[in-house]
Design a protein around this motif. Structure first.
Motif, PDB file in Angstrom:
ATOM      1  N   PHE A  97       0.792  -1.245   0.030  1.00  0.00           N
ATOM      2  CA  PHE A  97       0.020   0.079  -0.074  1.00  0.00           C
ATOM      3  C   PHE A  97       0.773   1.319   0.206  1.00  0.00           C
ATOM      4  O   PHE A  97       0.311   2.213  -0.524  1.00  0.00           O
ATOM      5  CB  PHE A  97      -0.732   0.020   1.228  1.00  0.00           C
ATOM      6  CG  PHE A  97      -1.844  -1.182   1.220  1.00  0.00           C
ATOM      7  CD1 PHE A  97      -3.037  -0.930   0.750  1.00  0.00           C
ATOM      8  CD2 PHE A  97      -1.579  -2.094   2.157  1.00  0.00           C
ATOM      9  CE1 PHE A  97      -4.020  -1.844   0.830  1.00  0.00           C
ATOM     10  CE2 PHE A  97      -2.411  -3.314   2.056  1.00  0.00           C
ATOM     11  CZ  PHE A  97      -3.541  -3.202   1.517  1.00  0.00           C
ATOM     12  N   LEU A  98       2.067   1.224   0.325  1.00  0.00           N
ATOM     13  CA  LEU A  98       2.994   2.127   0.749  1.00  0.00           C
ATOM     14  C   LEU A  98       3.760   2.664  -0.742  1.00  0.00           C
ATOM     15  O   LEU A  98       4.455   1.509  -0.987  1.00  0.00           O
ATOM     16  CB  LEU A  98       3.827   2.100   1.888  1.00  0.00           C
ATOM     17  CG  LEU A  98       3.323   1.902   3.258  1.00  0.00           C
ATOM     18  CD1 LEU A  98       4.372   1.655   4.097  1.00  0.00           C
ATOM     19  CD2 LEU A  98       2.821   3.241   3.601  1.00  0.00           C
ATOM     20  N   ASN A  99       3.697   3.695  -1.088  1.00  0.00           N
ATOM     21  CA  ASN A  99       4.689   4.181  -2.291  1.00  0.00           C
ATOM     22  C   ASN A  99       5.739   5.046  -1.829  1.00  0.00           C
ATOM     23  O   ASN A  99       5.703   5.465  -0.708  1.00  0.00           O
ATOM     24  CB  ASN A  99       3.759   4.810  -3.206  1.00  0.00           C
ATOM     25  CG  ASN A  99       2.370   3.969  -3.681  1.00  0.00           C
ATOM     26  OD1 ASN A  99       2.726   2.689  -3.980  1.00  0.00           O
ATOM     27  ND2 ASN A  99       1.445   4.494  -3.637  1.00  0.00           N
ATOM     28  N   LYS A 100       6.676   5.454  -2.628  1.00  0.00           N
ATOM     29  CA  LYS A 100       7.649   6.320  -2.467  1.00  0.00           C
ATOM     30  C   LYS A 100       7.120   7.387  -2.333  1.00  0.00           C
ATOM     31  O   LYS A 100       6.131   8.087  -2.863  1.00  0.00           O
ATOM     32  CB  LYS A 100       8.824   6.173  -3.450  1.00  0.00           C
ATOM     33  CG  LYS A 100       9.462   5.013  -3.780  1.00  0.00           C
ATOM     34  CD  LYS A 100      10.936   5.531  -4.025  1.00  0.00           C
ATOM     35  CE  LYS A 100      11.979   4.303  -4.289  1.00  0.00           C
ATOM     36  NZ  LYS A 100      11.980   3.310  -2.957  1.00  0.00           N
ATOM     37  N   ASP A 101       7.643   8.203  -1.281  1.00  0.00           N
ATOM     38  CA  ASP A 101       7.251   9.600  -1.113  1.00  0.00           C
ATOM     39  C   ASP A 101       8.341  10.586  -1.311  1.00  0.00           C
ATOM     40  O   ASP A 101       8.996  11.046  -0.401  1.00  0.00           O
ATOM     41  CB  ASP A 101       6.600   9.787   0.289  1.00  0.00           C
ATOM     42  CG  ASP A 101       5.950  11.186   0.633  1.00  0.00           C
ATOM     43  OD1 ASP A 101       5.969  12.086  -0.009  1.00  0.00           O
ATOM     44  OD2 ASP A 101       5.109  11.178   1.667  1.00  0.00           O
ATOM     45  N   GLU A 102       8.430  10.874  -2.531  1.00  0.00           N
ATOM     46  CA  GLU A 102       9.372  11.918  -2.882  1.00  0.00           C
ATOM     47  C   GLU A 102       9.382  13.311  -2.143  1.00  0.00           C
ATOM     48  O   GLU A 102      10.346  13.740  -1.844  1.00  0.00           O
ATOM     49  CB  GLU A 102       9.642  11.879  -4.371  1.00  0.00           C
ATOM     50  CG  GLU A 102      10.039  10.750  -5.061  1.00  0.00           C
ATOM     51  CD  GLU A 102      10.127  10.473  -6.551  1.00  0.00           C
ATOM     52  OE1 GLU A 102       9.658  11.736  -7.077  1.00  0.00           O
ATOM     53  OE2 GLU A 102      10.152   9.452  -6.889  1.00  0.00           O
ATOM     54  N   VAL A 103       8.356  13.827  -2.205  1.00  0.00           N
ATOM     55  CA  VAL A 103       8.122  15.070  -1.441  1.00  0.00           C
ATOM     56  C   VAL A 103       8.651  15.078   0.026  1.00  0.00           C
ATOM     57  O   VAL A 103       9.426  15.951   0.344  1.00  0.00           O
ATOM     58  CB  VAL A 103       6.517  15.673  -1.509  1.00  0.00           C
ATOM     59  CG1 VAL A 103       6.656  16.971  -0.800  1.00  0.00           C
ATOM     60  CG2 VAL A 103       5.980  15.543  -2.862  1.00  0.00           C
ATOM     61  N   LEU A 104       8.262  14.253   0.633  1.00  0.00           N
ATOM     62  CA  LEU A 104       8.584  13.728   1.996  1.00  0.00           C
ATOM     63  C   LEU A 104      10.163  13.658   2.285  1.00  0.00           C
ATOM     64  O   LEU A 104      10.762  14.159   3.014  1.00  0.00           O
ATOM     65  CB  LEU A 104       7.941  12.514   2.876  1.00  0.00           C
ATOM     66  CG  LEU A 104       8.206  12.427   4.186  1.00  0.00           C
ATOM     67  CD1 LEU A 104       7.933  13.800   5.046  1.00  0.00           C
ATOM     68  CD2 LEU A 104       7.771  11.091   4.726  1.00  0.00           C
ATOM     69  N   GLU A 105      10.760  12.956   1.245  1.00  0.00           N
ATOM     70  CA  GLU A 105      12.079  12.622   1.106  1.00  0.00           C
ATOM     71  C   GLU A 105      12.954  13.799   0.832  1.00  0.00           C
ATOM     72  O   GLU A 105      14.035  14.333   1.742  1.00  0.00           O
ATOM     73  CB  GLU A 105      12.521  11.553  -0.134  1.00  0.00           C
ATOM     74  CG  GLU A 105      13.831  11.263  -0.358  1.00  0.00           C
ATOM     75  CD  GLU A 105      14.160  10.677  -1.634  1.00  0.00           C
ATOM     76  OE1 GLU A 105      15.277  10.177  -1.787  1.00  0.00           O
ATOM     77  OE2 GLU A 105      13.253  10.453  -2.328  1.00  0.00           O
ATOM     78  N   ASP A 106      12.474  14.804   0.151  1.00  0.00           N
ATOM     79  CA  ASP A 106      13.122  16.121  -0.292  1.00  0.00           C
ATOM     80  C   ASP A 106      12.950  16.950   1.046  1.00  0.00           C
ATOM     81  O   ASP A 106      14.143  17.587   1.213  1.00  0.00           O
ATOM     82  CB  ASP A 106      12.476  16.762  -1.291  1.00  0.00           C
ATOM     83  CG  ASP A 106      12.793  16.174  -2.730  1.00  0.00           C
ATOM     84  OD1 ASP A 106      13.670  15.454  -2.732  1.00  0.00           O
ATOM     85  OD2 ASP A 106      12.083  16.422  -3.738  1.00  0.00           O
ATOM     86  N   GLU A 107      12.131  16.954   1.685  1.00  0.00           N
ATOM     87  CA  GLU A 107      11.775  18.001   2.809  1.00  0.00           C
ATOM     88  C   GLU A 107      12.828  17.397   4.104  1.00  0.00           C
ATOM     89  O   GLU A 107      13.271  18.334   4.687  1.00  0.00           O
ATOM     90  CB  GLU A 107      10.398  18.177   3.075  1.00  0.00           C
ATOM     91  CG  GLU A 107       9.547  18.862   2.121  1.00  0.00           C
ATOM     92  CD  GLU A 107      10.208  20.018   1.593  1.00  0.00           C
ATOM     93  OE1 GLU A 107      10.546  20.744   2.111  1.00  0.00           O
ATOM     94  OE2 GLU A 107       9.777  20.298   0.449  1.00  0.00           O
ATOM     95  N   ILE A 108      12.519  16.068   4.432  1.00  0.00           N
ATOM     96  CA  ILE A 108      13.613  15.690   5.312  1.00  0.00           C
ATOM     97  C   ILE A 108      15.224  15.850   5.148  1.00  0.00           C
ATOM     98  O   ILE A 108      15.868  16.209   6.040  1.00  0.00           O
ATOM     99  CB  ILE A 108      13.290  13.961   5.554  1.00  0.00           C
ATOM    100  CG1 ILE A 108      11.823  13.739   6.137  1.00  0.00           C
ATOM    101  CG2 ILE A 108      14.292  13.515   6.655  1.00  0.00           C
ATOM    102  CD1 ILE A 108      11.535  12.525   6.482  1.00  0.00           C
TER     103      ILE A 108
END
Length: 237
Positions: A97-108
């Motif tokens: 169900f989980l997909n890559k979260d590129e927005v979160l990755e960038d912000e972290i």
């Protein structure tokens, strides 16, 4: 997000150096129902171990969660179960169900300082989840239920141990969490607190308390706001 105190300024967060994140329903959206699977596996484990039907198992599970802050804690106290067996069983779930979260990755990635996961779950579960989202390489540590000697949030002991282990200065730390009551000890230690808004009654209880500094619907949006404003705040100091 919104501020509990409308006079509060965002530059309260300009000197944050320690970023503390809960895992389940915080680093990913609760709508993915990953934790719902864990929840069902707990019921199954209790039903099989205690030889009771699903309905009774569910009742035991919820009672232990309310009284001992985690179902596992109650099972250890009352039934002397093997904690490792429990953790392995309940976290063996489908993460498709989980997909890559590129927005979160960038912000972290943009956050300056130490980034740590603080979970009542297991390290293996945290590693599996963060790999699926694509953020597993971004943290300086995972502090799981074993690290806290099976004493769960919101007992004060794991917070103290975590602060000691990672040499955290609480006044420069912010903690993100979906279960409102788990923010109280962090606030009392001097950390800033952010509640990830959700509709679960057990998670939303106490969500209007004074120990919550900020609220947000989406973690990545909140981090984006911090990252976009950080340079300005520092220049104005």
């Amino acid at each position: 997000y919104r501020f509990r105190d409308t006079n509060k300024k965002m530059n309260d967060l300009s000197n944050i150096r320690y970023w503390l994140f809960d895992l389940d329903n915080t680093l990913y959206d609760g709508a993915t129902k990953v934790f719902e699977q864990v929840d069902k596996k707990m019921t199954k484990f209790i039903s099989e171990k205690l030889n009771v039907d699903k309905e009774e198992a569910r009742k035991i599970q919820k009672n232990y969660f309310q009284e001992y802050n985690t179902t596992l804690n109650g099972m250890i106290k009352h039934h002397k179960i093997d904690a490792d067996e429990f953790l392995e069983f309940v976290h063996d779930v489908d993460l498709n169900f989980l997909n890559k979260d590129e927005v979160l990755e960038d912000e972290i990635k943009k956050l300056e300082g130490k980034k740590i996961i603080f979970t009542n779950g297991s390290r293996a579960h945290a590693e599996n989840v963060t790999k699926r989202i694509g953020i597993d390489k971004l943290f300086d540590g995972i502090f799981d239920i074993r690290d806290s000697e099976f004493i769960p949030k919101p007992s004060k002991e794991p917070y103290k141990k975590l602060v000691e282990n990672y040499k955290i200065e609480p006044q420069y730390c912010i903690f993100f969490e979906d279960i409102a009551r788990n923010l109280k000890p962090a606030f009392e230690m001097g950390m800033k607190t952010v509640w990830i808004k959700n509709d679960e009654p057990w998670a939303a209880k106490f969500s209007d308390s004074d120990f919550i500094n900020y609220k947000t619907d989406k973690l990545s949006n909140f981090l984006k706001e911090i990252n976009e404003n950080c340079g300005t705040w520092r220049d104005n100091k």
